[in-house]
Design a protein around this motif. Structure first.
Motif, PDB file in Angstrom:
ATOM      1  N   SER A 154       0.825  -1.211   0.000  1.00  9.82           N
ATOM      2  CA  SER A 154       0.000   0.000   0.000  1.00  9.82           C
ATOM      3  C   SER A 154       0.855   1.255   0.000  1.00  9.82           C
ATOM      4  CB  SER A 154      -0.961  -0.003   1.184  1.00  9.82           C
ATOM      5  OG  SER A 154      -0.250   0.143   2.397  1.00  9.82           O
ATOM      6  N   LEU A 155       2.013   1.232   0.659  1.00  9.97           N
ATOM      7  CA  LEU A 155       2.904   2.397   0.633  1.00  9.97           C
ATOM      8  C   LEU A 155       3.485   2.608  -0.762  1.00  9.97           C
ATOM      9  CD1 LEU A 155       4.779   2.026   4.043  1.00  9.97           C
ATOM     10  CD2 LEU A 155       2.991   3.664   3.436  1.00  9.97           C
ATOM     11  N   ASN A 156       3.814   1.532  -1.464  1.00  9.40           N
ATOM     12  CA  ASN A 156       4.315   1.652  -2.837  1.00  9.40           C
ATOM     13  C   ASN A 156       3.244   2.203  -3.767  1.00  9.40           C
ATOM     14  OD1 ASN A 156       6.875   0.750  -2.271  1.00  9.40           O
ATOM     15  ND2 ASN A 156       6.431  -1.375  -2.800  1.00  9.40           N
ATOM     16  N   ILE A 157       2.010   1.768  -3.584  1.00  8.37           N
ATOM     17  CA  ILE A 157       0.913   2.269  -4.408  1.00  8.37           C
ATOM     18  C   ILE A 157       0.683   3.749  -4.150  1.00  8.37           C
ATOM     19  CG2 ILE A 157      -1.593   2.120  -4.739  1.00  8.37           C
ATOM     20  CD1 ILE A 157      -1.294  -0.921  -4.331  1.00  8.37           C
ATOM     21  N   GLU A 158       0.729   4.154  -2.893  1.00 12.69           N
ATOM     22  CA  GLU A 158       0.529   5.566  -2.551  1.00 12.69           C
ATOM     23  C   GLU A 158       1.616   6.440  -3.177  1.00 12.69           C
ATOM     24  OE1 GLU A 158       0.358   8.508   1.332  1.00 12.69           O
ATOM     25  OE2 GLU A 158       0.772   6.385   1.599  1.00 12.69           O
ATOM     26  N   ASP A 159       2.853   5.976  -3.136  1.00  7.79           N
ATOM     27  CA  ASP A 159       3.956   6.728  -3.726  1.00  7.79           C
ATOM     28  C   ASP A 159       3.783   6.849  -5.237  1.00  7.79           C
ATOM     29  OD1 ASP A 159       6.528   8.037  -3.616  1.00  7.79           O
ATOM     30  OD2 ASP A 159       7.369   6.210  -4.504  1.00  7.79           O
ATOM     31  N   GLY A 160       3.388   5.773  -5.880  1.00 11.97           N
ATOM     32  CA  GLY A 160       3.182   5.804  -7.331  1.00 11.97           C
ATOM     33  C   GLY A 160       2.039   6.724  -7.731  1.00 11.97           C
ATOM     34  N   ILE A 161       0.963   6.708  -6.967  1.00 13.15           N
ATOM     35  CA  ILE A 161      -0.180   7.566  -7.277  1.00 13.15           C
ATOM     36  C   ILE A 161       0.179   9.029  -7.094  1.00 13.15           C
ATOM     37  CG2 ILE A 161      -2.475   8.245  -6.458  1.00 13.15           C
ATOM     38  CD1 ILE A 161      -3.056   5.282  -6.041  1.00 13.15           C
ATOM     39  N   THR A 162       0.921   9.344  -6.040  1.00 15.91           N
ATOM     40  CA  THR A 162       1.314  10.730  -5.783  1.00 15.91           C
ATOM     41  C   THR A 162       2.124  11.287  -6.944  1.00 15.91           C
ATOM     42  OG1 THR A 162       1.358  10.309  -3.407  1.00 15.91           O
ATOM     43  CG2 THR A 162       2.567  12.229  -4.195  1.00 15.91           C
ATOM     44  N   HIS A 163       3.097  10.536  -7.414  1.00 14.12           N
ATOM     45  CA  HIS A 163       3.915  11.003  -8.526  1.00 14.12           C
ATOM     46  C   HIS A 163       3.129  11.020  -9.836  1.00 14.12           C
ATOM     47  CE1 HIS A 163       7.145  10.284  -5.626  1.00 14.12           C
ATOM     48  NE2 HIS A 163       7.758  11.247  -6.277  1.00 14.12           N
ATOM     49  N   ARG A 164       2.210  10.102  -9.992  1.00 15.95           N
ATOM     50  CA  ARG A 164       1.382  10.095 -11.197  1.00 15.95           C
ATOM     51  C   ARG A 164       0.486  11.332 -11.253  1.00 15.95           C
ATOM     52  NH1 ARG A 164       1.491   8.095 -16.193  1.00 15.95           N
ATOM     53  NH2 ARG A 164      -0.563   8.411 -17.060  1.00 15.95           N
ATOM     54  N   LEU A 165      -0.037  11.736 -10.105  1.00 12.16           N
ATOM     55  CA  LEU A 165      -0.868  12.943 -10.050  1.00 12.16           C
ATOM     56  C   LEU A 165      -0.065  14.193 -10.401  1.00 12.16           C
ATOM     57  CD1 LEU A 165      -3.066  12.252  -6.898  1.00 12.16           C
ATOM     58  CD2 LEU A 165      -3.793  12.301  -9.283  1.00 12.16           C
ATOM     59  N   ILE A 166       1.187  14.243  -9.958  1.00  8.77           N
ATOM     60  CA  ILE A 166       2.054  15.374 -10.307  1.00  8.77           C
ATOM     61  C   ILE A 166       2.270  15.410 -11.813  1.00  8.77           C
ATOM     62  CG2 ILE A 166       4.387  16.326 -10.084  1.00  8.77           C
ATOM     63  CD1 ILE A 166       4.405  15.153  -7.222  1.00  8.77           C
TER      64      ILE A 166
END
Length: 130
Positions: free
Chosen positions: A36-48
């Motif tokens: 879940s931490l890896n998914i959160e990190d990927g989503i954050t950068h994808r949103l940027i």
């Protein structure tokens, strides 16, 4: 234990099985949290990355002379966004994300770095990022 204070084999075996089950549950929970931490990190950068693509598209859809100011966040770690032709590529922590921009007229290659501010301007020749 029996009345003489000896532990029976069944008791030791059941205790061993309980320890194995507890370790399995602990491993599964640790794996789920890490995922879940890896998914959160990927989503954050994808949103940027999507936000930068959206800002460039907004500038592109307006007339010559239109400009927009963007500031890339620095609290999400270090990342670089490469802008070339109709594609944005983000690189961070040995990971890479990419998105396409339709109808973008970008002739040069730009490298955007986290924590810095940029001005996106539409000119007669295309889009300029400074």
């Amino acid at each position: 234990m029996d009345n003489k204070g000896f532990i029976s084999i069944e008791y030791l075996f059941s205790l061993f099985i309980l320890v194995i089950i507890a370790l399995g549950v602990l491993f599964f929970a640790s794996s789920a949290i890490s995922s879940s931490l890896n998914i959160e990190d990927g989503i954050t950068h994808r949103l940027i990355l999507d936000e930068v693509a959206n800002q460039i598209s907004q500038v592109n859809s307006n007339g010559a002379g239109y400009s927009k100011y963007i500031r890339l966040p620095s609290d999400k770690g270090y990342f670089e966004i490469t802008v070339e032709r109709n594609r944005l590529t983000m690189e961070y922590d040995d990971k890479k994300g990419e998105t396409l921009m339709m109808l973008a007229n970008i002739d040069s290659r730009y490298k955007l770095v986290s924590g810095k501010s940029y001005l996106i301007t539409k000119t007669d020749e295309g889009i300029v990022i400074s």
